[in-house]
Scaffold this active site. Structure first.
Site, mmCIF file in Angstrom:
data_model
loop_
_atom_site.group_PDB
_atom_site.id
_atom_site.type_symbol
_atom_site.label_atom_id
_atom_site.label_comp_id
_atom_site.label_asym_id
_atom_site.label_seq_id
_atom_site.Cartn_x
_atom_site.Cartn_y
_atom_site.Cartn_z
ATOM 1 N N LYS A 67 -13.876 29.311 37.501
ATOM 2 C CA LYS A 67 -13.409 28.602 36.299
ATOM 3 C C LYS A 67 -12.104 29.208 35.813
ATOM 4 C CE LYS A 67 -18.067 27.192 35.155
ATOM 5 N NZ LYS A 67 -19.328 27.492 34.478
ATOM 6 N N GLN A 111 -21.778 31.115 29.908
ATOM 7 C CA GLN A 111 -22.310 30.890 31.258
ATOM 8 C C GLN A 111 -23.835 31.020 31.246
ATOM 9 O OE1 GLN A 111 -20.454 30.013 34.060
ATOM 10 N NE2 GLN A 111 -22.436 29.765 35.041
ATOM 11 N N ASP A 134 -18.683 22.221 27.149
ATOM 12 C CA ASP A 134 -19.739 21.834 28.083
ATOM 13 C C ASP A 134 -20.492 20.582 27.649
ATOM 14 O OD1 ASP A 134 -20.008 23.329 30.373
ATOM 15 O OD2 ASP A 134 -20.959 25.016 29.349
#
Ligand code: NDP
Length: 310
Positions: A67, A111, A134
């Protein structure tokens, strides 16, 4: 705003990313990243992505590194905070609050998975809806459920973009999905549920959701024009039951003897289906591209510019 306004308004030539029957997410993601980079360069914005990683899980470290690399390649600001596996809930939430107040950060991601002692939903909801990268904030989830454009969960949004690209193209890969039967196997909040909603509200498909308690799963598999496997379990779907001509999307990711594979034995269905996502190189790269797109969109909104990517 209609739901699909939350997706990039791209319409790439399918010849650039569909390889025979393979929906090459890796190539579509490259096109998309390039597009985001160009659009960002037209502005004075420097979108900032902050990633919080707890513990030393090997797979998570690889995902986070990927990422960061992708964000830097686009000229984004990238910040990674690494916290020990025994970090307290309060310490983690205070890191999130720090980024919530930092004007140079537009997307915050924690994460997953998190260690057991942490309250995952409280932590995810500590990220403001405006900096949600997200699509997990309840406000964004609620908008999605209502069929209104929102920051979308990256994996299902990446799949929806692939399918919308097929619908938008008039070439050999034109796929008319409206009203067709989509079967989603898996009902997690991250993949299955938002996927079903995107197919229903965005693509006007007729959607069935299946899960571990579904009776006679294979009869739904056999009727699917679009089959999405998001179980994370191999052997659940009997490949021999998949309809001839179906579009098959394999979201699953497994590491077997060091090799990455999906939920399905794709070699067994290749000759019968019309299109499918390979693993690796299918859905996975789209997830990262959508994360960057969400961060870019958040930065645009923060600057008072709600313009979508043209
Ligand atoms: P979850 O474990 O949260 O959800 C799995 C779902 O599959 C559940 O709804 C479960 O049903 C269902 N399921 C499990 N076994 C069966 C069965 N025998 N029959 C029918 N349904 C079943 O996983 P996620 O949604 O988070 O992820 C799914 C997969 O996608 C994983 O392999 C993950 O690695 C992969 N993934 C890939 C990404 C990518 O970028 N490519 C990103 C995110 C995930 P029930 O609810 O009844 O338990």
């Amino acid at each position: 705003m209609p739901l699909f306004d939350a997706l990039p308004r791209t319409a790439f030539d399918p010849g650039l990313w569909v390889d025979g029957k393979k929906l090459m997410g890796k190539k579509l993601a490259e096109l998309l990243r390039h597009h985001i980079k160009e659009e960002t360069a037209k502005t004075s914005l420097k979108p900032g992505l902050a990633v919080i990683l707890v513990g030393a899980d090997a797979a998570s470290q690889i995902y986070v590194a990927g990422k960061e690399k992708a964000a830097l390649e686009l000229g984004f600001d990238s910040r990674i905070v690494r916290l020990p596996a025994d970090v307290t809930q309060e310490a983690l939430v205070s890191e999130i609050h720090r980024f919530n107040l930092d004007n140079s950060i537009h997307g915050i991601l924690v994460q997953l998975p998190l260690p057991e002692h942490l309250n995952e939903s409280q932590i995810l909801q500590a990220i403001t809806a405006e900096k949600d990268a997200d699509g997990f904030h309840y406000l964004n989830q609620g908008k999605l459920a209502a069929g209104i454009a929102a920051t979308l969960p990256c994996t299902p949004a990446g799949v929806a973009l692939m399918l919308r690209e097929l619908v938008a193209s008039n070439g050999v890969h034109h796929a008319d999905l409206i009203g067709r039967h989509a079967v989603v196997v898996g009902r997690s909040n991250i993949v299955g549920k938002p996927m079903a909603q995107l197919l229903l509200s965005g693509l006007n498909m007729t959607v069935t959701m299946c899960h571990s308690k579904t009776h006679n799963l294979q009869r739904f598999v056999a009727d699917a024009d679009v089959l999405i496997s998001a179980t994370g379990v191999r052997g659940v779907i009997d490949e021999s039951q998949i309809k001839a001509g179906a579009i098959v999307i394999d979201v699953g990711m497994h590491r077997i003897d060091g090799k990455v594979t999906g939920d399905l034995n794709l070699a067994a269905i290749e000759s019968r289906v019309s299109l499918y996502t390979p693993v690796p190189g299918g859905v996975g790269p789209m997830t990262i591209a959508m994360l960057l797109y969400n961060t870019y969109q958040n930065a645009m909104r923060a600057a008072g510019n709600t313009r979508q990517i043209a």
